[in-house]
Scaffold this active site. Structure first.
Site, mmCIF file in Angstrom:
data_model
loop_
_atom_site.group_PDB
_atom_site.id
_atom_site.type_symbol
_atom_site.label_atom_id
_atom_site.label_comp_id
_atom_site.label_asym_id
_atom_site.label_seq_id
_atom_site.Cartn_x
_atom_site.Cartn_y
_atom_site.Cartn_z
ATOM 1 N N ASN A 1 53.364 41.921 -66.232
ATOM 2 C CA ASN A 1 53.399 40.686 -67.021
ATOM 3 C C ASN A 1 52.158 40.522 -67.908
ATOM 4 O OD1 ASN A 1 51.305 39.764 -65.396
ATOM 5 N ND2 ASN A 1 52.583 38.398 -64.170
ATOM 6 N N GLU B 1 36.727 14.990 -65.148
ATOM 7 C CA GLU B 1 35.629 15.696 -65.814
ATOM 8 C C GLU B 1 34.891 14.698 -66.707
ATOM 9 O OE1 GLU B 1 34.890 19.462 -68.832
ATOM 10 O OE2 GLU B 1 36.579 18.104 -69.153
ATOM 11 N N ASP C 1 40.946 16.844 -66.989
ATOM 12 C CA ASP C 1 40.131 17.400 -68.056
ATOM 13 C C ASP C 1 39.753 16.324 -69.072
ATOM 14 O OD1 ASP C 1 39.129 19.858 -69.454
ATOM 15 O OD2 ASP C 1 40.549 19.191 -70.973
#
Length: 617
Positions: A143, A360, A331
Site C-alpha cells: 500500500n 493543542e 489540533d
C-alpha cells in the site's frame, strides 16, 4: 468504421446516462447507531441535482424532521430523529421528484456498543506515546503507492514525501511500546489526505470517513484499537475542527459560499492567539486570527454555521463509536470558535462520558493556556468545557531549568513559578505534559545532546503532575531542530525491512542509546506501579542554590524528587523538608537501586535528578 445506431438504441443510451446522472454519490455519516443519547442525525447527501428532490423514509422510529436546501443543488441536508424505538437494520431512503423515478438508498443503523472495555479515557495514570504513522514502521509495502491518488511518489530520502509507514507496521510494534511502559498511543491523523504533496502528516483531510489507503482501512484501524486494548494500551485520535484539505470533496464543490470563511484574496491567520482573549483587541485582528486560513492548502471552516458544525460533530462521534478509541487530541485549538467548541465538548461528553479530550494550545503564558481550558476562573466570560491543554509552559520551564541561568524567575525557579500558578486551572492534572512533538525541535537537540540533562528532563516530566506525552524515537535519542518540520519526523530505524539497523532491539542501539532507553523504561515502569506519581498530591519547595525539591505522595507512598540544575555536585541539607519526610530515615534511590540515608545531607551529581521513595520504618 462508421457505426449506425437505431432510435431505440440512442434512447437506451440516453436513459442509461440519465440514470447515472441521478445517482447518489455520497451520504455522510456513512452509517449511524441506535441508542445514542442525542437522537438527532443530519445526513449530508451529495449527487447531481439531488437538492431538487425530497426524501421519504418508512422505517419504525426514524423520522424526517427537516430538509435543508442550499445554494449548490448537488447537496441536500436532511435532519432525522433516530428515536429510542428505532431498531438496528437497513433504513430505506427514497429521494423523490415529481414526474421522475425515485432514487433509492439503503442506510445502515447499528446498535450502539455497551462493551465496558471501550472508550476508557486517558488520565494522569497514563503516559502517551506519540507516533507519526508514516515514519514509524512499514508493515504492508503493497500500500506504499495507491493508484489514483494525487501523490504518487514514495521517497524515504526526502522529508516531504511519504515513507510507507502504516497501521500494520504499528500493530507489529505494539509489544515494543507496551514493554517500554507506555499505556496510551496518540497517532497523528490517519484519515485520507489525498493531497498533491506532503500528504504524509495527515492534517489536510479529504475524506472524514475513510482511513487513508496508504495507512490501511477503516477495519484495520478498528483492529489497531482492539489490539492496543488487548495490551492495556489506550488510543488517542487526532482531530482537526479548524480546517479541511483543499482537495476535500466539500471544498472542491462547495455546498454554499459560507461553508468556509471567505476573503477577497487569500488571507492567512495571524497566529496571534492573544487576540482571542484580549479585552482591547480590534475586531479585524480577532477576525483574522480566527477566520484567516491556517495555510493556503487548508481552508478555514465557518464554524458559526450550524450545517458545518453538524458535519464536524458527526464524523468525530462516528469514529469514537465505530472504533471504541479512548481520547481525542484537538489540533489548532485556539483558532476555533470557542462558543462552538463548548457545545461540541458538551455533546461529546453526553455520548461518551469517559472519553478524554485535550487541546493543542501552543501559546505563550500560563494565563493563555488557562483561558482555553474549562472553567471561568479568569473572568474571561466564556466556558470552553475543554478538560485539558498541552502544557507548553511546563515544557519551557523544564528546558529553562536545565539550560537557563540563575535568577529569581529563571533557571530552576521557572519550573517552580509555573507550577505555583496551577490555581488558574480547574484541574491541572488533565494537562498533557511534553518536551517535543511533530511540530517542535527534538528535546535531545534542545538540551545540547547532553545525556545527563536528557535523563533529568524526562525524570521531571514523568514525576510531576499531569499526563506525560513522549514523542516516538525519544527513547533512542532521535535529534534535530524543526527547521523545517520534516527534520524532526525521521523514520524509526528498524521499521522497514531493508533498514540496516533495528533500533527496536537492544542489539541495534548504541551504548548511549541503550543507556537512555533503559533509564526511560525504568522510570516509566516505576510510574506505572506508583499511584503517588499518577494522581498523588504535589508539594514543592522554593529552589535554593539551583536545587529544586518536590514531593508526590498519597496514602501508600511518598516520593521525593531532587533536581540539581548546577554544573557541579550539590549537597542538600534535609531539615526544611521534614513536613513531608515525616521522620523517615532512609529512602530507596529508584534510579540507582540503592538505599540512602535521610539523616545526613544528600549529594546530587551535577545536572542530575534523584527519585527517592521514602521508607517508613
Amino acid at each position: 468504421m462508421i457505426r449506425k445506431y437505431s432510435l431505440t438504441s440512442l434512447f437506451f443510451v440516453f436513459f442509461i446516462s440519465l440514470s447515472f446522472a441521478q445517482k447518489i454519490d455520497r451520504v455522510e455519516p456513512i452509517s449511524w447507531w441506535t441508542g445514542m443519547k442525542d437522537t438527532r442525525l443530519q445526513l449530508t447527501v451529495y449527487g447531481n441535482k439531488i437538492g431538487e428532490r425530497g426524501v421519504e423514509i418508512s422505517y419504525p422510529g426514524v423520522y424526517v424532521k427537516k430538509i435543508h436546501r442550499v445554494e449548490n443543488p448537488n447537496y441536500l441536508f436532511i435532519d432525522l430523529d433516530i428515536s429510542s424505538e428505532a431498531k438496528p437494520g437497513i433504513v430505506p431512503l427514497r429521494f423523490v421528484k415529481k414526474g421522475e423515478k425515485a432514487i433509492p438508498y439503503s442506510y445502515t443503523l447499528e446498535a450502539k456498543s455497551d462493551a465496558s472495555n471501550r472508550i476508557m479515557g486517558v488520565n494522569s495514570k497514563d503516559v502517551i506515546y506519540q507516533i507519526m504513522p508514516d515514519r514509524f514502521a512499514n508493515g504492508d509495502p503493497k500500500n506504499d503507492i495507491v493508484k489514483g491518488m494525487r501523490e504518487v511518489k514514495l521517497n524515504r530520502d526526502s522529508m516531504y514525501y511519504r515513507h510507507g509507514g502504516d497501521l500494520k507496521g504499528l500493530i507489529s510494534k505494539l509489544d515494543y511500546i507496551k514493554d517500554l511502559g507506555f499505556t496510551a498511543i496518540w497517532l497523528t491523523p490517519v484519515l485520507e489526505n489525498d493531497m498533491g504533496n506532503a500528504s504524509y502528516h495527515g492534517y489536510a483531510i479529504t475524506n472524514h470517513y475513510k482511513v487513508d489507503p496508504r495507512f490501511g482501512t477503516n477495519e484495520l484501524y478498528k483492529q489497531f484499537v482492539e489490539e492496543c486494548h488487548k495490551r492495556g494500551i489506550k488510543v488517542v485520535k487526532d482531530i482537526i475542527h479548524n480546517h479541511f484539505g483543499d482537495q476535500h470533496w466539500t471544498i472542491r464543490d462547495l455546498p454554499f459560499k459560507d461553508w468556509l470563511h471567505q476573503w477577497p484574496t487569500f488571507t492567512q491567520t495571524t497566529y496571534k492567539d492573544q487576540t482571542a482573549m484580549d479585552p482591547y483587541a480590534a475586531d479585524i485582528d480577532k477576525k483574522q486570527m480566527l477566520n484567516g486560513w491556517f495555510v493556503e492548502s487548508m481552508p478555514d471552516l465557518n464554524q458559526e454555521n450550524e450545517l458545518v458544525q453538524n458535519y464536524i460533530n458527526q464524523h468525530i462521534i462516528w469514529w469514537v463509536e465505530y472504533s471504541g478509541l479512548d481520547g481525542l487530541r484537538l489540533d489548532t485549538y485556539p483558532y476555533n470558535n470557542l462558543d462552538y467548541m463548548r457545545e461540541w465538548a458538551l455533546r461529546m461528553n453526553l455520548e461518551f462520558p469517559k472519553l478524554s479530550v485535550f487541546g493543542e494550545t501552543l501559546v505563550n503564558s500560563v494565563i493563555s493556556q488557562a483561558f482555553f481550558s474549562r472553567g471561568n476562573k479568569l473572568n474571561q466570560g466564556i466556558e470552553t468545557a475543554l478538560p485539558g491543554v498541552i502544557d507548553v509552559q511546563v515544557k519551557d520551564a523544564i528546558f529553562e531549568t536545565l539550560n537557563g541561568s540563575f535568577g529569581w524567575t529563571s533557571g530552576v525557579n521557572q519550573l517552580y513559578t509555573v507550577l505555583s500558578q496551577d490555581f488558574v486551572y480547574q484541574d491541572p492534572t488533565q494537562n498533557v505534559l511534553f518536551l517535543d512533538n511533530h511540530d517542535l525541535s527534538r528535546s535531545y537537540s534542545i538540551l545540547g545532546e547532553n545525556l545527563q540533562k536528557f535523563k533529568t528532563a524526562y525524570s521531571i516530566l514523568l514525576t510531576t503532575r499531569g499526563i506525560p506525552q513522549i514523542y516516538y524515537g525519544t527513547e533512542i535519542l532521535m535529534k534535530n531542530f524543526s527547521n523545517p518540520d520534516g527534520l524532526v519526523r525521521s523514520d524509526f530505524p528498524g521499521g522497514w525491512a531493508d533498514d540496516k539497523v533495528d533500533k527496536f532491539t537492544a542489539k541495534g542501539r548504541t551504548a548511549e542509546e541503550n543507556e537512555f532507553y533503559n533509564h526511560l523504561k525504568k522510570v516509566l515502569h516505576y510510574r506505572k506501579n506508583t499511584t503517588a506519581l499518577q494522581d498523588g498530591k504535589l508539594m514543592q519547595y522554593v529552589p535554593v542554590d539551583g536545587v529544586y525539591v518536590y514531593f508526590r505522595y498519597d496514602d501508600s507512598k511518598t516520593v521525593m524528587l531532587v533536581v540539581n540544575s548546577n554544573k557541579e555536585m550539590s549537597e542538600l541539607p534535609l531539615d526544611r523538608f521534614q513536613q513531608r519526610i515525616k521522620g523517615a530515615k532512609h529512602a530507596n534511590n529508584i534510579l540507582e537501586d540503592t538505599t540512602i540515608s535521610l539523616t545526613e545531607n544528600i549529594k546530587i551529581p551535577a545536572g542530575a535528578a534523584l527519585i527517592l521513595e521514602l521508607l517508613q520504618e
